[in-house]
Design a protein around this motif. Structure first.
Motif, mmCIF file in Angstrom:
data_model
loop_
_atom_site.group_PDB
_atom_site.id
_atom_site.type_symbol
_atom_site.label_atom_id
_atom_site.label_comp_id
_atom_site.label_asym_id
_atom_site.label_seq_id
_atom_site.Cartn_x
_atom_site.Cartn_y
_atom_site.Cartn_z
ATOM 1 N N LEU A 23 0.821 -1.215 0.000
ATOM 2 C CA LEU A 23 0.000 0.000 0.000
ATOM 3 C C LEU A 23 0.858 1.271 0.000
ATOM 4 C CD1 LEU A 23 -2.914 -1.023 2.398
ATOM 5 C CD2 LEU A 23 -2.924 -0.941 -0.110
ATOM 6 N N THR A 24 1.993 1.237 0.670
ATOM 7 C CA THR A 24 2.908 2.382 0.654
ATOM 8 C C THR A 24 3.400 2.624 -0.769
ATOM 9 O OG1 THR A 24 3.600 2.037 2.939
ATOM 10 C CG2 THR A 24 5.098 3.288 1.536
ATOM 11 N N ASN A 25 3.766 1.560 -1.461
ATOM 12 C CA ASN A 25 4.209 1.675 -2.850
ATOM 13 C C ASN A 25 3.094 2.259 -3.719
ATOM 14 O OD1 ASN A 25 5.559 1.462 -5.269
ATOM 15 N ND2 ASN A 25 5.500 -0.763 -5.350
ATOM 16 N N VAL A 26 1.863 1.792 -3.527
ATOM 17 C CA VAL A 26 0.725 2.300 -4.300
ATOM 18 C C VAL A 26 0.471 3.780 -3.979
ATOM 19 C CG1 VAL A 26 -1.783 2.107 -4.628
ATOM 20 C CG2 VAL A 26 -0.355 0.050 -4.607
ATOM 21 N N SER A 27 0.615 4.162 -2.720
ATOM 22 C CA SER A 27 0.376 5.563 -2.355
ATOM 23 C C SER A 27 1.418 6.483 -2.990
ATOM 24 C CB SER A 27 0.355 5.741 -0.835
ATOM 25 O OG SER A 27 1.654 5.632 -0.293
ATOM 26 N N GLU A 28 2.625 5.972 -3.197
ATOM 27 C CA GLU A 28 3.695 6.780 -3.783
ATOM 28 C C GLU A 28 3.693 6.751 -5.308
ATOM 29 O OE1 GLU A 28 7.120 5.065 -1.909
ATOM 30 O OE2 GLU A 28 6.700 6.029 0.021
ATOM 31 N N ASN A 29 3.290 5.608 -5.903
ATOM 32 C CA ASN A 29 3.454 5.414 -7.346
ATOM 33 C C ASN A 29 2.174 5.072 -8.094
ATOM 34 O OD1 ASN A 29 6.380 5.626 -7.070
ATOM 35 N ND2 ASN A 29 6.241 3.625 -6.092
ATOM 36 N N GLY A 30 1.072 4.866 -7.399
ATOM 37 C CA GLY A 30 -0.166 4.431 -8.039
ATOM 38 C C GLY A 30 -0.161 2.921 -8.264
ATOM 39 N N LEU A 31 -1.288 2.412 -8.721
ATOM 40 C CA LEU A 31 -1.400 0.975 -8.997
ATOM 41 C C LEU A 31 -0.709 0.665 -10.327
ATOM 42 C CD1 LEU A 31 -5.086 0.185 -8.007
ATOM 43 C CD2 LEU A 31 -3.060 -0.962 -7.123
#
Length: 153
Positions: A23-31
């Motif tokens: 989720l941290t990766n998604v918050s920074e880079n999107g899905l």
């Protein structure tokens, strides 16, 4: 002095840490690509925040989908906040990691399921009931014994 290693708790902590990293990766880079998530959580869990009308509609558990539209994804150490669209009505949610029951990314056939103590008791009860049924099954006494020598060349 004997202490047991609580592998179940250690695995749950590690799996929840994995969710936090994703989720941290998604918050920074999107899905990325076709990735999307189905997240089922216990709406009764302490710390869950959702609109009253959602809590009334989903008094025990709820599954949300993170795919095309979501906003304000804020990932913390104990849970995450997100705004999702429910019938053209954006609603903010806060979901503690401890409330998550399943986390699935069907685009890559990945899923995590968290067992609660109630689930473990249900499985244990089922196993006990099965073993009782097996013990009560009559054993056939008149079985033929065949020597393996009769099949050898």
């Amino acid at each position: 002095m004997s202490q047991d290693i609580d592998y179940g708790t250690l695995m749950h902590t590690a799996m929840r840490g994995l969710i936090q990293k994703v989720l941290t990766n998604v918050s920074e880079n999107g899905l990325p690509g076709a990735h999307h998530f189905f997240i089922t959580f216990d709406t009764r869990q302490d710390g869950v925040e959702l609109a009253d009308w959602l809590r009334e509609r989903y008094p025990e558990e709820m599954t949300v989908v993170m795919q095309h539209w979501f906003e304000n994804l804020d990932v913390g150490d104990n849970g995450f906040a997100i705004t999702l669209n429910f019938g053209d009505a954006p609603e903010p949610l806060y979901i503690p990691y401890d409330a998550i029951k399943t986390f699935v990314d069907p685009s890559v056939e990945f899923g995590l399921r968290f067992e609660s103590p109630e689930d473990e008791e249900e499985v244990a009860t089922h196993i006990v009931e099965e073993s009782i049924e097996v013990e009560e099954t009559p054993v056939q006494q008149d079985a033929d014994v065949v020597s393996l020598d009769s099949f050898r060349k």
